[in-house]
Scaffold this active site. Structure first.
Site, PDB file in Angstrom:
ATOM      1  N   LEU A 237     109.742  20.822  -9.182  1.00 44.96           N
ATOM      2  CA  LEU A 237     108.971  20.671  -7.938  1.00 44.96           C
ATOM      3  C   LEU A 237     108.698  19.199  -7.625  1.00 44.96           C
ATOM      4  O   LEU A 237     108.475  18.391  -8.516  1.00 44.96           O
ATOM      5  CB  LEU A 237     107.647  21.427  -8.058  1.00 44.96           C
ATOM      6  CG  LEU A 237     107.762  22.928  -8.383  1.00 44.96           C
ATOM      7  CD1 LEU A 237     106.372  23.577  -8.367  1.00 44.96           C
ATOM      8  CD2 LEU A 237     108.693  23.653  -7.415  1.00 44.96           C
TER       9      LEU A 237
ATOM     10  N   HIS B  13     108.070  20.370  -2.109  1.00 42.76           N
ATOM     11  CA  HIS B  13     107.489  21.673  -2.463  1.00 42.76           C
ATOM     12  C   HIS B  13     105.963  21.637  -2.280  1.00 42.76           C
ATOM     13  O   HIS B  13     105.358  22.614  -1.843  1.00 42.76           O
ATOM     14  CB  HIS B  13     107.798  22.027  -3.925  1.00 42.76           C
ATOM     15  CG  HIS B  13     109.252  22.197  -4.220  1.00 42.76           C
ATOM     16  ND1 HIS B  13     109.969  21.286  -4.952  1.00 42.76           N
ATOM     17  CD2 HIS B  13     110.123  23.177  -3.875  1.00 42.76           C
ATOM     18  CE1 HIS B  13     111.218  21.701  -5.059  1.00 42.76           C
ATOM     19  NE2 HIS B  13     111.344  22.832  -4.411  1.00 42.76           N
TER      20      HIS B  13
ATOM     21  N   GLN C  66     123.411  31.984  -7.008  1.00 44.54           N
ATOM     22  CA  GLN C  66     123.684  31.103  -5.871  1.00 44.54           C
ATOM     23  C   GLN C  66     124.414  29.819  -6.268  1.00 44.54           C
ATOM     24  O   GLN C  66     124.619  28.951  -5.434  1.00 44.54           O
ATOM     25  CB  GLN C  66     122.401  30.785  -5.118  1.00 44.54           C
ATOM     26  CG  GLN C  66     121.428  29.864  -5.839  1.00 44.54           C
ATOM     27  CD  GLN C  66     120.117  29.753  -5.107  1.00 44.54           C
ATOM     28  OE1 GLN C  66     119.309  30.673  -5.126  1.00 44.54           O
ATOM     29  NE2 GLN C  66     119.886  28.634  -4.442  1.00 44.54           N
TER      30      GLN C  66
ATOM     31  N   LYS D 122     114.754  20.911   5.120  1.00 40.85           N
ATOM     32  CA  LYS D 122     115.896  20.143   4.582  1.00 40.85           C
ATOM     33  C   LYS D 122     117.088  21.076   4.374  1.00 40.85           C
ATOM     34  O   LYS D 122     118.223  20.713   4.617  1.00 40.85           O
ATOM     35  CB  LYS D 122     115.536  19.464   3.266  1.00 40.85           C
ATOM     36  CG  LYS D 122     116.692  18.595   2.769  1.00 40.85           C
ATOM     37  CD  LYS D 122     116.427  17.977   1.443  1.00 40.85           C
ATOM     38  CE  LYS D 122     116.585  18.918   0.300  1.00 40.85           C
ATOM     39  NZ  LYS D 122     117.975  19.304  -0.017  1.00 40.85           N
TER      40      LYS D 122
HETATM   41  O1  PAF Z   1     115.664  26.624  -1.867  1.00 38.58           O
HETATM   42  C1  PAF Z   1     115.635  27.050  -3.038  1.00 38.58           C
HETATM   43  O2  PAF Z   1     115.031  26.473  -3.926  1.00 38.58           O
HETATM   44  C2  PAF Z   1     116.391  28.332  -3.367  1.00 38.58           C
HETATM   45  O3  PAF Z   1     117.579  28.419  -2.662  1.00 38.58           O
HETATM   46  C3  PAF Z   1     115.537  29.595  -3.184  1.00 38.58           C
HETATM   47  C4  PAF Z   1     115.151  29.815  -1.732  1.00 38.58           C
HETATM   48  C5  PAF Z   1     114.292  29.513  -4.040  1.00 38.58           C
HETATM   49  C6  PAF Z   1     116.336  30.825  -3.628  1.00 38.58           C
HETATM   50  O4  PAF Z   1     116.701  30.729  -4.969  1.00 38.58           O
END
Ligand code: PAF
Length: 291
Positions: free
Chosen positions: A35, A39, A63, A151
């Site tokens: 973070l 954040h 992802q 972003k």
């Molecule tokens: O933006 C991120 O940190 C990630 O893509 C998320 C939205 C937490 C999904 O894993």
């Protein structure tokens, strides 16, 4: 007060139910940890809105299109927890991969069209992974509102569309990008930059600002804007522009002639770190002042 850490879906559901019964609004900030001030701004926005805030910290393997990127993704859980506690977060949901994916998922969420350009062209499967995990997280947390950084403009557009198409009962709030004084957008990946790379990393932001100035000065040919902005990236062996495109801000399709607000978005490799950034340009407005 220290934020509570929940490792299980069952604990989050119980916490959520308590707030439902008490009639309290729950605000959700999904993250992959590491973070930073960006954040913090999401969390502060949720707190200002009077929400009970839950933050998830989960590096979602689904992802990542490259194994080395997943392995190298910064993990700083103790510092994340301290920041969440200092900002008044009530619950930090930090599940294991096994808790989120006890078996390889056979059901995933895929958003078409919006994912075709920009990062979608270069990161196969990335947005399916994001849409799938965010769907799961929304189902677990059942937030009233969820906060995402601007972003990651394509991610935000994907989530807005997913929520609309699937009638998910959650309000999506986009929060503006936090930048270093020299313009570099804050990102967990910035921690990977060497001092030399850090000094070169503002090239993408400078290119985007050049695009903004060109549009404000009356350039309406999107390809011309892209060409001159790309030329701002200095010829340097450690810099590689992956894309820089002018697209419409909702469906992220390429525009030829700039007639209304556009999103100018880019991805730049700085050494082995991939940085993304974007800027929204309204042709009827003057460019913002430096940087
Ligand atoms: O933006 C991120 O940190 C990630 O893509 C998320 C939205 C937490 C999904 O894993």
């Amino acid at each position: 007060m220290s934020a509570e850490v929940a490792g299980t879906i069952a604990r989050v559901r119980a916490w959520r139910e308590d707030h439902r019964l008490a009639g309290r609004r729950v605000g959700f900030v999904p993250t992959m940890g590491a973070l930073h001030e960006g954040h913090a701004r999401l969390i502060e926005t949720a707190r200002r809105n009077g929400d009970q805030v839950i933050v998830s910290v989960f590096v979602n393997p689904l992802q990542f299109d490259r194994k080395d990127d997943l392995e190298r993704y910064p993990r700083t859980f103790e510092a994340d927890l301290r920041l969440c506690s200092a900002l008044g977060v009530q619950l930090v949901f930090a599940p294991s991969v096994g808790e989120m994916y006890p078996a390889e998922p056979m059901c995933t969420v895929s958003v078409k069209r919006i994912t075709e350009r920009l990062c979608g062209q270069f990161r196969p499967g990335h947005f399916d992974g994001v849409a799938t995990v965010v769907t799961k997280l929304f189902d677990i947390v059942q937030p009233d509102v969820a906060y995402f950084g601007e972003k990651d403009a394509q991610q935000l557009a994907v989530i807005r569309r997913m929520v609309r198409d699937l009638d998910m009962p959650v309000e999506i709030v986009g929060v503006s990008t936090v930048r270093e004084p020299d313009g570099l957008a804050l990102s967990s990946r910035n921690a990977r930059l060497s001092a030399d790379e850090r000094s070169k990393s503002t090239a993408l932001y400078r290119a985007l600002r050049d695009a903004e100035r060109a549009i404000a000065a009356g350039e309406r040919d999107a390809r011309a804007v892209e060409r001159r902005a790309a030329a701002v990236i200095p010829p340097d062996a450690s810099l590689r522009l992956e894309y820089l495109e002018v697209v419409d801000p909702v469906e992220l399709q390429r525009v030829d002639t700039i007639a209304g607000t556009v999103l100018v978005a880019g991805a730049l490799w700085v050494g082995s770190t991939r940085l993304i950034d974007n800027i929204t340009c309204d042709p009827s407005r003057k460019a913002a002042s430096e940087p």
